[in-house]
Design a protein around this motif. Sequence first.
Motif, PDB file in Angstrom:
ATOM      1  N   ASN A  94       0.464  -1.536  -0.059  1.00  0.00           N
ATOM      2  CA  ASN A  94      -0.172   0.029  -0.598  1.00  0.00           C
ATOM      3  C   ASN A  94       0.821   1.066   0.128  1.00  0.00           C
ATOM      4  OD1 ASN A  94      -1.975  -1.185  -0.135  1.00  0.00           O
ATOM      5  ND2 ASN A  94      -2.639  -2.064   2.049  1.00  0.00           N
ATOM      6  N   TYR A  95       1.833   1.497   0.578  1.00  0.00           N
ATOM      7  CA  TYR A  95       3.044   2.215   0.299  1.00  0.00           C
ATOM      8  C   TYR A  95       3.741   2.460  -0.266  1.00  0.00           C
ATOM      9  CZ  TYR A  95       2.786   4.590   5.670  1.00  0.00           C
ATOM     10  OH  TYR A  95       2.812   5.063   6.264  1.00  0.00           O
ATOM     11  N   THR A  96       3.714   1.320  -1.648  1.00  0.00           N
ATOM     12  CA  THR A  96       5.201   1.734  -2.477  1.00  0.00           C
ATOM     13  C   THR A  96       4.332   1.254  -3.932  1.00  0.00           C
ATOM     14  OG1 THR A  96       5.839  -0.359  -2.903  1.00  0.00           O
ATOM     15  CG2 THR A  96       6.597   0.759  -1.419  1.00  0.00           C
ATOM     16  N   GLY A  97       2.807   0.826  -3.644  1.00  0.00           N
ATOM     17  CA  GLY A  97       2.643   0.352  -5.305  1.00  0.00           C
ATOM     18  C   GLY A  97       3.454  -1.487  -5.602  1.00  0.00           C
ATOM     19  N   LEU A  98       3.763  -2.124  -4.960  1.00  0.00           N
ATOM     20  CA  LEU A  98       4.524  -2.592  -5.145  1.00  0.00           C
ATOM     21  C   LEU A  98       3.349  -3.643  -5.458  1.00  0.00           C
ATOM     22  CD1 LEU A  98       7.873  -3.509  -3.916  1.00  0.00           C
ATOM     23  CD2 LEU A  98       7.287  -2.380  -6.889  1.00  0.00           C
ATOM     24  N   THR A  99       2.930  -5.380  -6.417  1.00  0.00           N
ATOM     25  CA  THR A  99       1.562  -6.194  -6.386  1.00  0.00           C
ATOM     26  C   THR A  99       2.652  -7.235  -6.058  1.00  0.00           C
ATOM     27  OG1 THR A  99       2.297  -6.789  -8.556  1.00  0.00           O
ATOM     28  CG2 THR A  99       0.837  -4.763  -7.901  1.00  0.00           C
ATOM     29  N   PRO A 100       1.287  -8.294  -5.195  1.00  0.00           N
ATOM     30  CA  PRO A 100       2.246  -9.362  -5.408  1.00  0.00           C
ATOM     31  C   PRO A 100       1.631 -10.588  -6.467  1.00  0.00           C
ATOM     32  CG  PRO A 100      -0.715  -8.382  -3.361  1.00  0.00           C
ATOM     33  CD  PRO A 100       0.107  -7.429  -4.595  1.00  0.00           C
ATOM     34  N   ALA A 101       2.645 -11.361  -6.466  1.00  0.00           N
ATOM     35  CA  ALA A 101       2.314 -12.216  -7.770  1.00  0.00           C
ATOM     36  C   ALA A 101       0.679 -12.939  -7.933  1.00  0.00           C
ATOM     37  CB  ALA A 101       3.377 -13.015  -7.925  1.00  0.00           C
ATOM     38  N   VAL A 102       1.076 -13.827  -6.418  1.00  0.00           N
ATOM     39  CA  VAL A 102      -0.359 -14.508  -6.362  1.00  0.00           C
ATOM     40  C   VAL A 102      -1.230 -14.021  -5.071  1.00  0.00           C
ATOM     41  CG1 VAL A 102      -0.018 -16.293  -7.404  1.00  0.00           C
ATOM     42  CG2 VAL A 102       0.771 -16.262  -4.698  1.00  0.00           C
ATOM     43  N   ASP A 103      -2.423 -14.207  -4.239  1.00  0.00           N
ATOM     44  CA  ASP A 103      -2.941 -13.462  -2.740  1.00  0.00           C
ATOM     45  C   ASP A 103      -2.467 -14.170  -1.694  1.00  0.00           C
ATOM     46  OD1 ASP A 103      -3.913 -16.304  -2.679  1.00  0.00           O
ATOM     47  OD2 ASP A 103      -6.002 -15.295  -3.080  1.00  0.00           O
ATOM     48  N   THR A 104      -2.098 -15.675  -2.004  1.00  0.00           N
ATOM     49  CA  THR A 104      -0.781 -15.895  -0.983  1.00  0.00           C
ATOM     50  C   THR A 104       0.679 -15.706  -0.961  1.00  0.00           C
ATOM     51  OG1 THR A 104      -0.425 -18.313  -2.351  1.00  0.00           O
ATOM     52  CG2 THR A 104      -2.604 -18.243  -0.612  1.00  0.00           C
ATOM     53  N   ILE A 130       8.786  15.252   9.321  1.00  0.00           N
ATOM     54  CA  ILE A 130       8.859  14.252   8.416  1.00  0.00           C
ATOM     55  C   ILE A 130       8.753  12.717   8.852  1.00  0.00           C
ATOM     56  CG2 ILE A 130      10.599  13.086   6.688  1.00  0.00           C
ATOM     57  CD1 ILE A 130      11.732  15.756   6.936  1.00  0.00           C
ATOM     58  N   ASP A 131       7.789  11.562   7.832  1.00  0.00           N
ATOM     59  CA  ASP A 131       7.681  10.269   7.794  1.00  0.00           C
ATOM     60  C   ASP A 131       8.390  10.049   7.490  1.00  0.00           C
ATOM     61  OD1 ASP A 131       6.578   8.999   5.785  1.00  0.00           O
ATOM     62  OD2 ASP A 131       5.407  11.344   5.356  1.00  0.00           O
ATOM     63  N   THR A 132       8.993   8.107   7.759  1.00  0.00           N
ATOM     64  CA  THR A 132       9.898   7.793   7.109  1.00  0.00           C
ATOM     65  C   THR A 132       9.386   6.722   5.862  1.00  0.00           C
ATOM     66  OG1 THR A 132       9.739   6.141   9.469  1.00  0.00           O
ATOM     67  CG2 THR A 132      12.056   7.938   8.958  1.00  0.00           C
ATOM     68  N   GLY A 133       8.125   6.976   5.960  1.00  0.00           N
ATOM     69  CA  GLY A 133       7.193   5.878   4.465  1.00  0.00           C
ATOM     70  C   GLY A 133       7.585   6.563   3.489  1.00  0.00           C
ATOM     71  N   SER A 134       6.493   6.535   2.276  1.00  0.00           N
ATOM     72  CA  SER A 134       6.557   6.892   0.946  1.00  0.00           C
ATOM     73  C   SER A 134       5.557   7.900   1.164  1.00  0.00           C
ATOM     74  CB  SER A 134       6.503   5.532   0.254  1.00  0.00           C
ATOM     75  OG  SER A 134       6.935   4.787   0.082  1.00  0.00           O
ATOM     76  N   ASP A 135       5.119   8.204   0.872  1.00  0.00           N
ATOM     77  CA  ASP A 135       3.838  10.028   0.437  1.00  0.00           C
ATOM     78  C   ASP A 135       2.905   9.493   0.012  1.00  0.00           C
ATOM     79  OD1 ASP A 135       5.818  11.845   1.711  1.00  0.00           O
ATOM     80  OD2 ASP A 135       6.613  12.458  -0.355  1.00  0.00           O
ATOM     81  N   ASP A 136       2.836   8.581  -0.679  1.00  0.00           N
ATOM     82  CA  ASP A 136       1.825   7.744  -1.588  1.00  0.00           C
ATOM     83  C   ASP A 136       1.064   6.389  -1.770  1.00  0.00           C
ATOM     84  OD1 ASP A 136       0.156   7.828  -3.855  1.00  0.00           O
ATOM     85  OD2 ASP A 136       1.430   6.577  -5.587  1.00  0.00           O
ATOM     86  N   TYR A 137       0.634   6.969   0.207  1.00  0.00           N
ATOM     87  CA  TYR A 137      -0.072   5.785   0.782  1.00  0.00           C
ATOM     88  C   TYR A 137      -1.790   5.597   0.995  1.00  0.00           C
ATOM     89  CZ  TYR A 137      -0.476   2.808   5.207  1.00  0.00           C
ATOM     90  OH  TYR A 137      -1.121   1.744   5.942  1.00  0.00           O
ATOM     91  N   LEU A 138      -1.388   4.695  -0.401  1.00  0.00           N
ATOM     92  CA  LEU A 138      -3.264   4.189  -0.206  1.00  0.00           C
ATOM     93  C   LEU A 138      -3.619   2.918  -0.161  1.00  0.00           C
ATOM     94  CD1 LEU A 138      -3.338   5.726  -3.967  1.00  0.00           C
ATOM     95  CD2 LEU A 138      -3.738   7.286  -2.006  1.00  0.00           C
TER      96      LEU A 138
END
Length: 484
Positions: A262-272, A374-382
């Motif tokens: 949710n922070y990075t936009g990277l996606t899981p290959a499968v749901d597990t 400043i936070d230590t996460g990404s700005d695009d937290y969705l």
Amino acid sequence: MVYHHLYAKYAKQSHVRAGVIGAGAYGTAIVTQDPHTPLLTVVAVADISLDAARGAYLKAGFEPSMIAYADTVEAAQREIEAGKRVYTDNPLIVPDLPSVDIVCESTGIPEASAVYALRAIENRKHVAMITKDCDVTVGPILKKLAREAGVVYTPVDGDQHGLFIQMFEWAKSVGLTVISGGKATDGEFIYDDATGVARIVTDKPIHAPYQASIEIAPEDRTYLQMIPEGRAEEYVARRAAILGRLPQPGSYDLCEMTIAANYTGLTPAVDTLIHAPLRITEIPVAYCEQSHGGLFDRAGKIDLATCLRAPDESGLGGGVFLVVRCDNAYSNHVLTTKGQIGNYDNTAAVIYRPYHLCGVETSTSILMAGLLGIDTGSDDYLPRYDLVKIAARDIQAGETFGNDHSPQLVARIVPARPIAPGNLACSHLLVGNRASVNIPAGTLITYDMVEEPAGSQLWSLRRRQDEIFLTPEQSPVTRKLEEA
């Protein structure tokens, strides 16, 4: 690191005063580092167990005369102004204390965490969110509310997802293409080729049907050797079967990877998640694109790895990793020939951090928030993804749902959907609440299968998050796919 330069040159105040809510192993480690951390003072510790709250200060080496009990804001503030540290079994006073700049929320209880975090934000306090159960459920709305209030809501260094997010942002900042990334599970599989025995090294208890060690059949031992070129899919599949009796990653592992996605936009290959047992040298071989011999259909994936190693080899130490490349040929040559571990065609290399120090290193996130804003996460937290649950056994109407450590349920990662009948329920909206119907084993839990608790702050915040970020038909993930 340049933290000391940043603090010296840009700090908005001279010192950070923290309040810790939840004196478990993680919260206690923040307190025990207090005497050794410049610019940080933990002025208050709260826990429903007074022994735990007081014990955190005693473990840190504070004399009993230097700590005091208080159960009201007024009493606590007087003790702090007198130079004492306060412990309490009334956590709600911590976000109300004038002498607290940042609330470190580490209860591990999603409902309580939501209450304390929101109270802190409303009181213009920064929040260091350690309770991942809350963060994965309502983190984006809490971050939005904090920004509107002029304070910081941050993940933390020490937690694996927090460290991973920082590594991901660093990679982007130096122009690396992230093919995949994730965290190592805390347990590591140690394989002794001489004896044919594989065992797990872990600090967690081992429950049936899992075993602490297994003997590998002679015909299977070749699959625990280095993955040959072009055979990643075969070897990973065989290892899953061969090593399946050793303890496997839990829902809490998938929870952290959901936050990171949710922070990075990277996606899981499968749901597990694939969560393959891999040597460090095999990570870039398996966790790259299929066109280069790996498992993924495209770049931009997030996953878990369990470190597979010999008894005398170094491990991942529960750390985090990225598989990256440079899109310039010369830069990529430098990347893959200066000591980094590449895949077979040197189109990818692994960069890894073989440790996470839990609360011992969380002070960097606390000080960045308190001194610099400043936070230590990404700005695009969705809310791109939700962690959801499947019944691992039959669940009866009226039965209470357990947390991520309960064998009652197993986890999946799916695109986020709002609270509505028929939609898959965000897993931590289930915790502590009762099933409204009989649920057969193997069933995905939906919102109409759980009794919504009256007056829940967590459910209320989730509905606010849904209204802002989600529509009934779409999540940020589905919108992105449709736009593409």
